[in-house]
Design a protein around this motif. Sequence first.
Motif, PDB file in Angstrom:
ATOM      1  N   LEU A 151      34.365  36.609  40.996  1.00 42.74           N
ATOM      2  CA  LEU A 151      35.536  35.861  40.532  1.00 42.74           C
ATOM      3  C   LEU A 151      35.261  34.355  40.576  1.00 42.74           C
ATOM      4  CD1 LEU A 151      38.464  35.846  39.585  1.00 42.74           C
ATOM      5  CD2 LEU A 151      39.178  35.877  41.997  1.00 42.74           C
ATOM      6  N   SER A 152      34.648  33.889  41.654  1.00 40.54           N
ATOM      7  CA  SER A 152      34.360  32.466  41.795  1.00 40.54           C
ATOM      8  C   SER A 152      33.417  31.978  40.697  1.00 40.54           C
ATOM      9  CB  SER A 152      33.750  32.190  43.172  1.00 40.54           C
ATOM     10  OG  SER A 152      33.430  30.824  43.311  1.00 40.54           O
ATOM     11  N   LYS A 153      32.357  32.753  40.429  1.00 40.43           N
ATOM     12  CA  LYS A 153      31.386  32.356  39.401  1.00 40.43           C
ATOM     13  C   LYS A 153      32.040  32.302  38.020  1.00 40.43           C
ATOM     14  CE  LYS A 153      27.053  33.938  41.505  1.00 40.43           C
ATOM     15  NZ  LYS A 153      25.902  34.845  41.345  1.00 40.43           N
ATOM     16  N   ILE A 154      32.860  33.312  37.699  1.00 38.17           N
ATOM     17  CA  ILE A 154      33.476  33.389  36.362  1.00 38.17           C
ATOM     18  C   ILE A 154      34.459  32.244  36.160  1.00 38.17           C
ATOM     19  CG2 ILE A 154      35.077  34.751  34.961  1.00 38.17           C
ATOM     20  CD1 ILE A 154      33.619  37.259  36.093  1.00 38.17           C
ATOM     21  N   ILE A 155      35.216  31.932  37.193  1.00 40.76           N
ATOM     22  CA  ILE A 155      36.168  30.821  37.077  1.00 40.76           C
ATOM     23  C   ILE A 155      35.427  29.498  36.913  1.00 40.76           C
ATOM     24  CG2 ILE A 155      37.864  29.437  38.377  1.00 40.76           C
ATOM     25  CD1 ILE A 155      38.982  32.056  39.483  1.00 40.76           C
ATOM     26  N   ASN A 156      34.344  29.319  37.672  1.00 40.86           N
ATOM     27  CA  ASN A 156      33.575  28.077  37.575  1.00 40.86           C
ATOM     28  C   ASN A 156      32.977  27.896  36.189  1.00 40.86           C
ATOM     29  OD1 ASN A 156      33.030  26.298  40.135  1.00 40.86           O
ATOM     30  ND2 ASN A 156      33.239  28.385  40.889  1.00 40.86           N
ATOM     31  N   VAL A 157      32.473  28.972  35.604  1.00 45.03           N
ATOM     32  CA  VAL A 157      31.787  28.879  34.310  1.00 45.03           C
ATOM     33  C   VAL A 157      32.761  28.858  33.145  1.00 45.03           C
ATOM     34  CG1 VAL A 157      30.221  30.083  32.728  1.00 45.03           C
ATOM     35  CG2 VAL A 157      29.663  29.908  35.167  1.00 45.03           C
ATOM     36  N   TYR A 158      33.723  29.792  33.148  1.00 47.09           N
ATOM     37  CA  TYR A 158      34.608  29.929  31.988  1.00 47.09           C
ATOM     38  C   TYR A 158      35.847  29.045  32.058  1.00 47.09           C
ATOM     39  CZ  TYR A 158      31.804  33.776  30.255  1.00 47.09           C
ATOM     40  OH  TYR A 158      30.773  34.516  29.745  1.00 47.09           O
ATOM     41  N   LYS A 159      36.233  28.621  33.250  1.00 46.32           N
ATOM     42  CA  LYS A 159      37.397  27.741  33.382  1.00 46.32           C
ATOM     43  C   LYS A 159      36.977  26.299  33.682  1.00 46.32           C
ATOM     44  CE  LYS A 159      40.146  31.281  32.924  1.00 46.32           C
ATOM     45  NZ  LYS A 159      40.987  31.465  31.721  1.00 46.32           N
ATOM     46  N   ASN A 160      35.674  26.129  33.969  1.00 50.09           N
ATOM     47  CA  ASN A 160      35.100  24.788  34.209  1.00 50.09           C
ATOM     48  C   ASN A 160      35.693  24.073  35.420  1.00 50.09           C
ATOM     49  OD1 ASN A 160      33.303  24.825  31.939  1.00 50.09           O
ATOM     50  ND2 ASN A 160      35.110  24.509  30.628  1.00 50.09           N
TER      51      ASN A 160
END
Length: 557
Positions: free
Chosen positions: A482-491
């Motif tokens: 979840l942390s990785k996806i938010i960092n990449v896709y939500k910037n």
Amino acid sequence: MKYLLSIFIILLSLSNHSAKAQDHFEELRGLLRKEEGSSNRIKLLQTFLIQYKNSSDTLKMANAYHFLSFLKPDRKSAYVDSIIAITKNKSYARFPAGAYLEKGNIKYELGDYSGALESYVQASETAKTNGNDKLHSDAKFNVGLLKNQAGDYEESQIIFAEYITFLEQNSKYRTVFNYNPALFALADSYIHTKDLDLAEKTIAKGIKQTLKTKDSTTYSYIIVTSGIHQYLLKNYQKAIDSLQKGKELIYKFDPIETRIATCDYYIGRSYKDLGDKETSLSYFKKVDTTLRKTKDVIPEIIDVYDYLKEDAKSKDDYKLQLDYLNTQLELDSIRYANQVYLTRNITRKYDAAELISEKEKLIAKYEKDTFLKNNTITFLIILSVVLVLLAVYGFRRSYLNKIRFQKLLLEQQEKSKIDTSVPIEKNIKSNLTKKEDLDIPEDVVETILKKLQDFEIKNQFAKKHYTLNSLAKELNTNSAYLSKIINVYKNVNFANYLNNLRIDFAVDQLSTNKALRSYTIQAIAEEVGFKNAQSFSSAFHKKTGIYPSYFIKHIKD
């Protein structure tokens, strides 16, 4: 309001002792009443104080110090500090909250408004901790008076209204000394924000209450407020009648001349608008005489010098015109020296640059006159530069806030136009582009993004306080994914992701829900998912560049 505060905060502190009465306090007060003369009462208290110290009874010591502080006003501050020192780690209903409240009053009288506010906050916190609702409300009311004086009228109105409701719901705490002044404070604040209908209702209620309780002091202030209200309604003759009546009543008990100056100012304004220039000038000159004598600055009446300068100019009396200008600049410097006003962006009627230009023209016409000495000219130039810098700072800040506010509204309008009819799956796939290697299967990424979009659409972020782990659990995934996806896709990181959602939601709700705008900042913060007002305000400012209080004020306009 400055003078209302100096009188009524003291009365509030005297009356707050009806709250959570303690037997010894009432017993001691009864013994003092039997003694004739303050000197006998002081001796009795000093005798008792020795006994209380020997027995290490801090509560009885505090009660004795309290009464001594009123019998020996020259040592009031020392006695109040003694109460705080011996009770600050205690949980008494009355102390140390009552002492903090009194310390705030003392600091206010000395002009230390920052210190006064700090003491009132301490009084509020300790009273709340120790379960004294009355003292807690009194302290909050005093904070409201300071806010009102500083020009934060919307916040102060909420505090005043809450205080009045508290007293109406708790009749055992309600007295002439707190309920009547609260009605006046609320009416006065409504006058400043030009809420004339609310002011009229509150004034009528205040007049009825003060007549019923034979409270001539507060009645006189409400009558003056009624006169100002009539002036704003353009009922000039009614305004004059009420202001003259209030002025006569104030003369009987109030030695502070600036209260009279306020009456004279609005009487003069009324005559001016009625077309009686000579009578209006006679009252404006009375205001000038009082302000020169007292040096007490009431911001709302300083523009009396604009009328006086205009009259002097029409008579080609440059010496008198310059004299009025110098007095206006001197009073403005006093006004800006007051730290309450230095912390606010006060909008002045005339641009500082216009004042400087006017001053330079008058000096040029009158440069051969001995009235102005070199040091006076130097002082005026330096002061003018300071005023320009203050004005530029204030105008720039106001301009930037206005631009940010308009940008925020525009962004909100654009968001409202987004087509919500497109299926969630389609939105996800259209946005699912190749990113850096996440070591996460694409179908897992797509599933989590879909769940996040659903989480956002349903505004679940506003319903409870999420952590990375709790949200991951709710979405049936692990926190690392979840942390990785938010960092990449939500910037953004997880914390900023949640904060941004909540701020966008707050802007949307405040833009469309009028009822929400009347909430306190704390209540709005909780509505959109924040734990407290401070974290909400900080996040709001970080994302938008303005504070929520500014946004609410201007969205109302």
